[in-house]
Enzyme design. Structure first.
Site, PDB file in Angstrom:
ATOM      1  N   TYR A  69      45.479  42.631  38.183  1.00 16.14           N
ATOM      2  CA  TYR A  69      44.294  43.433  37.874  1.00 16.14           C
ATOM      3  C   TYR A  69      44.320  44.746  38.658  1.00 16.14           C
ATOM      4  O   TYR A  69      44.382  44.727  39.892  1.00 16.14           O
ATOM      5  CB  TYR A  69      43.054  42.611  38.223  1.00 16.14           C
ATOM      6  CG  TYR A  69      41.749  43.356  38.305  1.00 16.14           C
ATOM      7  CD1 TYR A  69      41.299  44.126  37.226  1.00 16.14           C
ATOM      8  CD2 TYR A  69      40.951  43.264  39.444  1.00 16.14           C
ATOM      9  CE1 TYR A  69      40.089  44.801  37.310  1.00 16.14           C
ATOM     10  CE2 TYR A  69      39.737  43.932  39.524  1.00 16.14           C
ATOM     11  CZ  TYR A  69      39.311  44.705  38.454  1.00 16.14           C
ATOM     12  OH  TYR A  69      38.104  45.373  38.533  1.00 16.14           O
ATOM     13  N   ASP A 107      41.567  33.585  42.655  1.00 16.37           N
ATOM     14  CA  ASP A 107      40.462  34.233  41.936  1.00 16.37           C
ATOM     15  C   ASP A 107      40.332  33.524  40.590  1.00 16.37           C
ATOM     16  O   ASP A 107      41.173  33.682  39.708  1.00 16.37           O
ATOM     17  CB  ASP A 107      40.780  35.715  41.752  1.00 16.37           C
ATOM     18  CG  ASP A 107      39.644  36.496  41.102  1.00 16.37           C
ATOM     19  OD1 ASP A 107      38.955  35.927  40.237  1.00 16.37           O
ATOM     20  OD2 ASP A 107      39.453  37.674  41.447  1.00 16.37           O
ATOM     21  N   ILE A 159      37.676  33.643  38.297  1.00 12.35           N
ATOM     22  CA  ILE A 159      36.490  34.121  37.590  1.00 12.35           C
ATOM     23  C   ILE A 159      36.581  33.935  36.081  1.00 12.35           C
ATOM     24  O   ILE A 159      35.570  34.027  35.386  1.00 12.35           O
ATOM     25  CB  ILE A 159      36.195  35.602  37.919  1.00 12.35           C
ATOM     26  CG1 ILE A 159      37.287  36.533  37.381  1.00 12.35           C
ATOM     27  CG2 ILE A 159      36.019  35.802  39.407  1.00 12.35           C
ATOM     28  CD1 ILE A 159      36.947  38.005  37.534  1.00 12.35           C
ATOM     29  N   LYS A 211      32.301  36.855  33.806  1.00 13.70           N
ATOM     30  CA  LYS A 211      33.158  36.612  32.644  1.00 13.70           C
ATOM     31  C   LYS A 211      32.704  35.388  31.843  1.00 13.70           C
ATOM     32  O   LYS A 211      32.555  35.463  30.622  1.00 13.70           O
ATOM     33  CB  LYS A 211      34.605  36.434  33.093  1.00 13.70           C
ATOM     34  CG  LYS A 211      35.101  37.526  34.022  1.00 13.70           C
ATOM     35  CD  LYS A 211      34.967  38.926  33.443  1.00 13.70           C
ATOM     36  CE  LYS A 211      35.472  39.974  34.419  1.00 13.70           C
ATOM     37  NZ  LYS A 211      35.324  41.351  33.887  1.00 13.70           N
TER      38      LYS A 211
END
Length: 478
Positions: free
Chosen positions: A154, A239, A241, A280
């Protein structure tokens, strides 16, 4: 000497304010800027740029809105018909509201098929995942320490993890030959490169499901990552999410599930941390709700103190405690949201396939990792930037080039699909199909309407050079 110092103009801003390490000049963010100048609207601006560079989930708003209409007390800040406005308006302890933390812990467990139990006392609330990741880096690393991150990753991590903390990112180079899966050899190589730069590696950070790949990490890969951090005595940050977006097999497996199954992992459990948010899975990035989950009491304590700089508002916690506490709603929402994500992903993949454009096979996320290398005039990062400019400024689609994600192989692009209607996605696919056809014929198509924008060649070349991962790595290692 004294008079010369006195005559110098004072420095009004700090070095941090004047530095250029925020990453805002990445093509990832610059594409957003162009979209904001000329946004697509089917009625008022049909020739505008369609935003396909923003990973937002707008597919299930109607489910949330229906719940809010059926539960007016939650949105109206009432309990049993009586106002709780004054209670919520007063200062709230930065540990968070117990009702919300309990509901969030249960929801996180539900997203993982109840294979993982979350202790609310190990949750630190933050203003989104951005704050959560930065707070973790502040807790785990000092200025100049490094984290290993598998590529592509990202683009916002260059801002979130480095800008204010002073930490460094060492890319773990993954390749299309094995579906961009992280390997032990790639981890070892990244660790050696960090040592060559005299960086102290404090951990590995992964996104699972992956942003930008749209894939879940296999259990075997998570086992390998745990073996690596255990051997090196470092941390692992996962992570997660996008955990609620996994719509197909193999399903999502949390690193905490793998950790729980390991024998003698007591010491390692204090070095594994998870980041989560509701941006998300519930499509609520504007609510700014993030969380750190850690079994390390010192990390929880330090991160909780840091969270005072970015708290989740009381009214947000109150509303979401009621919503997430409705088990019947969350059960139905999770299943329907995944079904809609898969349906929209299939629409994009089938449309691309019809024009001869392939994607990495995905099973999660709000985007696809698309191979457009055959549309480039040269297999280089300059060729990738040239193609990206055409797609943004001439075709009218803002997509994210792989170089902004530190991918070493030019020609890959992240294309988002969940932040628009099915009709808008059809328009985007129609534009791209016309471009692909014209490319084979040597002519560039025109959009239906709207002004075309151009970028000067010097600026484009500057971006291409700045965003070439290999060049950046060589510069850092000198």
């Amino acid at each position: 000497m004294v008079s010369r110092v006195a005559d110098e103009a004072p420095q009004l801003l700090s070095k941090k304010a004047g530095c250029n390490t925020h990453g805002q000049d990445s093509s990832y963010f610059l594409g957003w800027e162009e979209y904001e100048k000329n946004p697509y609207d089917p009625v008022s601006n049909p020739g505008g740029i369609i935003q396909m560079g923003l990973a937002e989930n707008q597919l299930s708003f109607d489910l949330l809105e229906a719940w809010l209409e059926a539960h007016p007390d939650a949105l109206g800040l009432r309990r049993g018909g009586a106002s709780v406005f004054r209670e919520l308006a007063l200062f709230q302890d930065y540990h968070g509201m117990p009702a919300f933390k309990n509901a969030l812990a249960r929801f996180m467990s539900e997203q993982r098929g109840y294979r993982v139990a979350f202790d609310p006392s190990n949750i630190v609330l933050t203003a989104g995942a951005t704050s959560a990741n930065e707070a973790l880096v502040f807790c785990l690393a000092d200025h100049g320490d490094a984290f290993l991150i598998p590529t592509p990753y990202y683009p916002g991590f260059d801002r979130d993890l480095k800008w204010r903390t002073g930490a460094e990112i060492v890319p773990v180079h993954c390749t299309s030959a094995d579906g961009f899966r992280v390997t032990r050899a790639a981890l070892d190589d990244a660790y050696r490169r960090a040592q060559k730069r005299r960086l102290r590696v404090k951990g590995v950070l992964i996104t699972n499901p992956s942003n930008p790949l749209g894939t879940t990490a296999p259990r075997a890969d998570l086992e390998m990552l745990l073996d690596f951090v255990a051997a090196k005595g470092i941390h692992l940050v996962s992570d997660e999410i996008y955990s609620g977006t996994a719509f197909a097999e193999p399903g999502f497996v949390s690193v905490l599930e793998v950790l729980a199954a390991r024998r003698g992992a007591a010491d390692l459990s204090e070095r594994v941390h998870v980041v989560y948010s509701l941006s998300k899975d519930l499509g609520l990035p504007g609510f700014r709700v993030g969380a750190i989950y850690s079994g390390n009491a010192a990390v929880v304590s330090a991160a909780t103190k840091m969270s005072s700089f970015g708290l989740v508002s009381s009214q947000t916690q109150y509303l979401l405690a009621a919503l997430l506490g409705d088990r019947d709603f969350t059960r139905r929402y999770i299943a329907e949201n995944k079904r809609r994500i898969k349906e929209r992903r299939d629409q994009l993949v089938e449309g691309l396939r019809g024009m001869g454009v392939g994607c990495l096979e995905s099973n999660a996320g709000l985007f696809c990792w698309v191979d457009m290398g055959h549309l480039m005039r040269s297999r280089s990062f300059e060729g990738e930037m040239e193609l990206w400019k055409k797609v943004v400024f001439e075709v009218g689609l803002n997509i994210s080039p792989g170089s902004s994600c530190h991918c070493r192989e030019p020609g890959w692009f992240r294309v988002c699909f969940a932040n628009m209607s099915a009709k808008t996605l059809d328009v985007a696919l129609h534009r791209l199909a016309a471009f692909v056809e014209s490319t084979s014929k040597g002519a560039l198509p025109r959009r239906a309407a709207g002004p075309a924008r151009s970028m000067s060649c010097p600026v484009a070349i500057k971006w291409a050079l700045r965003l070439t991962p290999a060049a950046a790595d060589r510069k850092a290692e000198r």
